[in-house]
Design a protein around this motif. Structure first.
Motif, PDB file in Angstrom:
ATOM      1  N   THR A  51       0.823  -1.207   0.000  1.00  0.00           N
ATOM      2  CA  THR A  51       0.000   0.000   0.000  1.00  0.00           C
ATOM      3  C   THR A  51       0.856   1.255   0.000  1.00  0.00           C
ATOM      4  OG1 THR A  51      -1.723   1.206   1.230  1.00  0.00           O
ATOM      5  CG2 THR A  51      -0.104  -0.012   2.524  1.00  0.00           C
ATOM      6  N   SER A  53      -0.536   3.871   1.654  1.00  0.00           N
ATOM      7  CA  SER A  53      -1.142   4.562   2.791  1.00  0.00           C
ATOM      8  C   SER A  53      -0.337   4.320   4.066  1.00  0.00           C
ATOM      9  CB  SER A  53      -2.575   4.078   3.004  1.00  0.00           C
ATOM     10  OG  SER A  53      -3.094   4.615   4.210  1.00  0.00           O
ATOM     11  N   LYS A  56      -1.939   2.123   6.676  1.00  0.00           N
ATOM     12  CA  LYS A  56      -2.169   0.699   6.426  1.00  0.00           C
ATOM     13  C   LYS A  56      -0.883  -0.094   6.172  1.00  0.00           C
ATOM     14  CE  LYS A  56      -6.705   1.653   4.381  1.00  0.00           C
ATOM     15  NZ  LYS A  56      -7.547   1.527   3.159  1.00  0.00           N
ATOM     16  N   CYS A  90       4.072   7.298  10.147  1.00  0.00           N
ATOM     17  CA  CYS A  90       3.153   6.197  10.438  1.00  0.00           C
ATOM     18  C   CYS A  90       2.572   6.297  11.846  1.00  0.00           C
ATOM     19  CB  CYS A  90       3.857   4.857  10.244  1.00  0.00           C
ATOM     20  SG  CYS A  90       4.321   4.529   8.522  1.00  0.00           S
ATOM     21  N   ASN A  95      -0.163   4.037  13.469  1.00  0.00           N
ATOM     22  CA  ASN A  95       0.367   2.794  12.916  1.00  0.00           C
ATOM     23  C   ASN A  95       1.798   2.613  13.429  1.00  0.00           C
ATOM     24  OD1 ASN A  95       1.250   0.626  11.424  1.00  0.00           O
ATOM     25  ND2 ASN A  95       0.679   1.464   9.430  1.00  0.00           N
ATOM     26  N   CYS A  97       3.924   0.287  12.564  1.00  0.00           N
ATOM     27  CA  CYS A  97       4.585  -0.687  11.689  1.00  0.00           C
ATOM     28  C   CYS A  97       6.106  -0.534  11.667  1.00  0.00           C
ATOM     29  CB  CYS A  97       4.033  -0.590  10.269  1.00  0.00           C
ATOM     30  SG  CYS A  97       4.316   1.007   9.467  1.00  0.00           S
TER      31      CYS A  97
END
Length: 315
Positions: A51, A53, A56, A90, A95, A97
């Motif tokens: 992605t 985004s 995500k 992020c 997020n 990640c």
């Protein structure tokens, strides 16, 4: 549906940073995010990330970006800056990640070789520079200017621009202290700081000031109208450029037959004071560091032989 999720969220991050960081850092970060966006788009087209985004992205997406950048043979520092800004982006999107990626793939984050402490300018080299200066005609402004500059970098621990942009009114000629106003992070976290000029360098500075005055008068310029401490020798006699500073350093290198970096002078400043029993906190303050950790990690540290000598008989 968001047409450009990466660009839109990057714009939000930069808006949040506006006014909170130095203008130069702001521009550098903005350019970095634009380049990362192009890299991620390429990886998306190749099917290597899932992605565009930031909200995500998966740990595997971050891994692919880091592997791609390392494959480009860019510096470890550059890759680590990418990781840091992606972490901010992020995290702003709730997020984690990036943090999960670094935990899941140990060793992915490159080691920045600059994190090790490099040696200072050797004391013998400093003494050679001072000795060479003492053999010169101190009225010869062109000849002594490079030497005075290097000796002051050694004696004050100044960063390149701190001394380059210093002005005449920053120099206290009674207490022989110089104020550095254009410090690192001057638009945000940096604070101006005073640094004393060592006794053996004070006569050097006095010679320079007299030669500077004579040079300007000889060229039809009243010294009081020139604010730059180290002024250019033509034009408006303003502050010298970084390139001119490098050329003057090169002049000294060729004259003494030894190469060195200005950062070697900064490290020598701190090491000299520590070797002479100055407190680490005092040295850190004079170098403009927020903590002694920065000083010890990158610039100078009390030598083990000195520590042994200091603790003998104190058990």
């Amino acid at each position: 549906m968001v047409a450009n999720p990466f660009g839109d969220r990057a714009a939000e991050l930069m808006e949040a940073k506006r006014g909170c960081i130095a203008e130069k850092t702001y521009k550098t970060t903005k350019a970095r995010l634009r380049r990362i966006e192009r890299d991620m788009l390429r990886l998306k087209e190749e099917g290597r990330v899932t992605t565009m985004s930031p909200a995500k992205m998966l740990p595997e997406d971050i891994k692919e970006l880091v592997v791609y950048r390392k494959g480009k043979k860019v510096s470890a520092s550059d890759v680590n800056h990418d990781i840091a800004v992606m972490g901010q982006l992020c995290t702003m999107c709730d997020n984690t990640c990036v943090q999960k990626c670094l935990a899941k793939y140990p060793g992915l984050k490159p080691v920045d070789k600059k994190e090790c402490r490099l040696p200072p300018l050797p004391d013998a080299t400093y003494k050679l520079i001072l000795h060479r200066y003492n053999t010169m005609d101190h009225k010869d402004f062109r000849a002594i200017r490079p030497y005075v500059l290097v000796l002051l970098y050694c004696g004050t621990g100044a960063r390149n621009k701190e001394l380059r942009l210093a002005e005449m009114n920053d120099l206290d000629q009674e207490e022989w202290v110089i104020w550095f106003k254009h410090v690192k992070g001057e638009d945000s976290y940096g604070d101006p700081r005073p640094v004393p000029i060592p006794d053996e360098i004070i006569p050097v500075v006095k010679d320079y000031l007299k030669a500077r005055e004579d040079f300007l008068i000889a060229h039809g310029v009243h010294p009081s109208t020139v604010t730059a401490l180290f002024c250019s020798m033509n034009g408006d006699h303003g502050a010298m450029s970084s390139n001119t500073i490098r050329k003057l350093k090169t002049y000294v290198e060729r004259d003494i037959g030894q190469k060195f970096e200005l950062r070697d002078c900064r490290r020598a400043f701190g090491q000299h004071y520590l070797d002479n029993d100055a407190e680490e906190q005092d040295v850190s303050n004079l170098m403009g560091h927020a903590s002694t950790k920065t000083t010890n990690t990158y610039y100078c540290r009390r030598r083990i032989t000195k520590s042994i000598k200091n603790v003998k008989g104190k058990w």
